[in-house]
Design an enzyme around this catalytic site. Structure first.
Site, mmCIF file in Angstrom:
data_model
loop_
_atom_site.group_PDB
_atom_site.id
_atom_site.type_symbol
_atom_site.label_atom_id
_atom_site.label_comp_id
_atom_site.label_asym_id
_atom_site.label_seq_id
_atom_site.Cartn_x
_atom_site.Cartn_y
_atom_site.Cartn_z
ATOM 1 N N ASP A 176 0.859 -1.181 0.000
ATOM 2 C CA ASP A 176 0.000 0.000 0.000
ATOM 3 C C ASP A 176 0.895 1.231 0.000
ATOM 4 O O ASP A 176 1.861 1.298 0.762
ATOM 5 C CB ASP A 176 -0.918 0.004 1.240
ATOM 6 C CG ASP A 176 -2.178 0.817 1.018
ATOM 7 O OD1 ASP A 176 -2.063 1.978 0.548
ATOM 8 O OD2 ASP A 176 -3.282 0.305 1.306
ATOM 9 N N SER A 183 -11.115 9.927 6.336
ATOM 10 C CA SER A 183 -12.272 9.235 5.757
ATOM 11 C C SER A 183 -12.092 7.720 5.715
ATOM 12 O O SER A 183 -13.029 6.990 5.409
ATOM 13 C CB SER A 183 -12.533 9.751 4.337
ATOM 14 O OG SER A 183 -11.480 9.337 3.480
ATOM 15 N N GLN A 186 -13.731 5.090 9.072
ATOM 16 C CA GLN A 186 -15.090 4.547 9.151
ATOM 17 C C GLN A 186 -15.088 3.035 8.923
ATOM 18 O O GLN A 186 -16.002 2.337 9.316
ATOM 19 C CB GLN A 186 -15.947 5.310 8.119
ATOM 20 C CG GLN A 186 -17.203 4.652 7.635
ATOM 21 C CD GLN A 186 -17.033 4.042 6.247
ATOM 22 O OE1 GLN A 186 -15.928 3.851 5.773
ATOM 23 N NE2 GLN A 186 -18.159 3.748 5.609
ATOM 24 N N ASN A 245 -8.995 -1.339 -8.098
ATOM 25 C CA ASN A 245 -9.156 -1.059 -9.535
ATOM 26 C C ASN A 245 -8.879 -2.297 -10.373
ATOM 27 O O ASN A 245 -8.199 -3.232 -9.937
ATOM 28 C CB ASN A 245 -8.235 0.090 -9.959
ATOM 29 C CG ASN A 245 -6.776 -0.303 -9.839
ATOM 30 O OD1 ASN A 245 -6.210 -0.831 -10.781
ATOM 31 N ND2 ASN A 245 -6.180 -0.073 -8.681
ATOM 32 N N CYS A 302 -14.767 2.694 -4.150
ATOM 33 C CA CYS A 302 -15.443 3.099 -2.913
ATOM 34 C C CYS A 302 -15.375 4.610 -2.723
ATOM 35 O O CYS A 302 -16.287 5.227 -2.177
ATOM 36 C CB CYS A 302 -14.792 2.432 -1.710
ATOM 37 S SG CYS A 302 -14.980 0.664 -1.680
#
Lengths: 384, 91
Positions: A176, A183, A186, A245, A302
């Site tokens: 990553d 954001s 969540q 993706n 998302c």
């Protein structure tokens, strides 16, 4: 208690102390316990011949019926029966050790115990899953030796990484290149408020090592591309695909086929999730399932479409569940099946996914297939 | 009437429904009826009158590519599933 030896011919029984002297004097030692008991520890010079096999196999194991034999089990009951059976076949020099192996060891008898698969700390930590017959110490050893690569330390990667680390997967790699954003919190439960702005792999390592310091966390702070994919996946046993993706999914698919790595696929959209497992050349691949990718407006990420927080939690854990089965070699994976979860209806459905003989990646013309692989024989879905 | 499951990305084209009823004895006939009811859906999943390659169609749990394609029979009790790939994942 019935005395089974009462009806049997007289046999000679010896104490542990005598047995030690007989062993020293060159008596051949026959262990009539079961293989599982043998595996937990045994006299190094002994020959394993479980009681149930004595009548059938003793003549092959000990052809000379005058050979002095010291027969033992755990305490002396089975060995007495074994000696009686040997005598019935004409063995004249067999004695039964009446006493326990604990005493044998206490009095200095030779003993060979296998290296313990797990340390005492590991036995305590993983005790709840050691009790599961399909796992046990051997299975836990497989998990501790297992190397799992998570593509994405976000929504899907968070729950799988947490549970994989908690249960003792030895090495978890994280691919990553993002930093933690407000954001994300969540649903990306690896990360915390005080780590906003930190690289996700670093944040993940802190969380995972707090949960299990024994798990080796390997940070790959990069985006998976055609150029680095083979290097990234080469050293792992299982790849967990939680990318966002299509390009990455196709790139990963082809490299995983080439390097024969199983890929556990998960994808999510708002209230819906899809999970399947691709086992190279044993089941279908991603290109068999989706030969063509939809235009972007039909496949928003998302970030564009939104996603319910628990959805990646559920889908990511179903992916982790697949990882356990792949590493342990037990159960039935989702190879050849696409599992669909509808969170709004709380409903699971599945469709069959077939291996496509014309698949450009894993079909008959696959550039990754070895000549020895009979493609046509493995076209059935759910090949494992 | 058979039931047709609509994937999340296409639900806005059918008024938000997760499942709609359509009639026909084959996949082609069911789709024709479906597109008549929901013309917006036709524009989304067909190209030059053909079903787009990126949409998988299942009758119950079987991919019609491995049956008789659009000529695969559909019974009243069958469920037709339209399923394009989903991209979503981590970030």
């Amino acid at each position: 208690m019935t005395d089974q030896t009462a009806t049997q011919p007289q046999i000679r029984e010896v104490s542990v102390g005598d047995a030690l002297r007989l062993a020293e004097a060159g008596y051949r030692i026959i262990d009539v316990r079961e293989e599982l008991e043998w595996n937990d520890g045994h006299i190094p010079s002994a020959t394993l011949l479980p009681l149930g096999d004595v009548l059938d196999r003793i003549e092959a194991v000990v052809p000379d019926k005058t050979t002095p034999l010291l027969v033992h089990c755990a305490a002396g009951a089975r060995s007495a029966r074994a000696v009686a059976r040997m005598q019935s076949l004409g063995y004249t020099n067999a004695v039964s050790l009446k006493g326990s192996m604990l005493d044998w060891r206490r009095l200095g008898g030779d003993w060979e115990a296998p290296q313990p698969l797990l340390t005492p700390a590991q036995q305590r930590r993983y005790s709840r899953q050691l009790l599961i017959p399909e796992i046990g110490q051997k299975g836990q050893r497989k998990l501790l030796d297992g190397k799992v690569l998570l593509i994405g330390a976000g929504g899907l990667g968070s729950p799988s990484a947490l549970y994989l680390a908690a249960s003792g997967i030895g090495t978890i790699g994280l691919v990553d290149d993002d930093a933690v954003d407000e954001s994300n919190l969540q649903r990306q439960v690896l990360h915390t408020v005080d780590r906003i702005g930190m690289p996700k792999t670093e944040s993940a390592r802190i969380t995972l090592n707090a949960l299990n310091p024994e798990t080796r966390i390997v940070e790959h702070r990069e985006r998976l591309t055609a150029d680095n994919v083979e290097r990234l996946i080469a050293n792992y046993d299982v790849i967990v695909d939680g990318t966002d993706n299509f390009d990455t999914r196709y790139v990963l698919n082809d490299a995983a086929l080439k390097l024969r790595k199983p890929v556990v696929h998960g994808s999510i959209y708002r209230w819906d999730g899809q999970i399947t497992t691709f086992v190279p050349f044993a089941g279908p691949c991603y290109r068999c399932m989706y030969p063509t990718q939809p235009p972007e407006e039909l496949a928003p990420s998302c970030a564009v479409a939104g996603v319910l927080g628990v959805l990646p939690g559920i889908v990511g854990l179903l992916q982790a569940n697949e990882v356990f089965k792949l590493l342990l070699g037990v159960g039935e994976t989702l190879a050849g099946r696409l599992l669909m979860f509808d969170a709004m209806a709380t409903r699971f459905d599945e469709v069959k996914v077939w291996r496509d003989p014309q698949c450009p990646a894993c079909g008959e013309a696959s550039p990754f297939v070895a000549a020895s692989v009979q493609v046509a024989e493995t076209l059935e879905p759910a090949a494992r | 009437m058979s039931s047709v499951r609509i994937p999340p990305v296409l639900r806005d084209a059918v008024g938000g429904s997760r499942s709609v009823a359509a009639s026909g004895a084959t996949v082609a006939e069911v789709l024709r009826d479906l597109f008549q009811q929901f013309p917006a859906l036709r524009d989304r999943v067909t190209e030059d009158g053909e079903l787009s390659r990126f949409v998988n169609v299942y009758v119950n749990d079987r991919d019609v590519r491995y049956r008789e394609g659009l000529e695969t029979p559909v019974a009243e009790a069958d469920t037709v599933i339209l399923l394009p790939a989903m991209a979503g994942g981590s970030s």
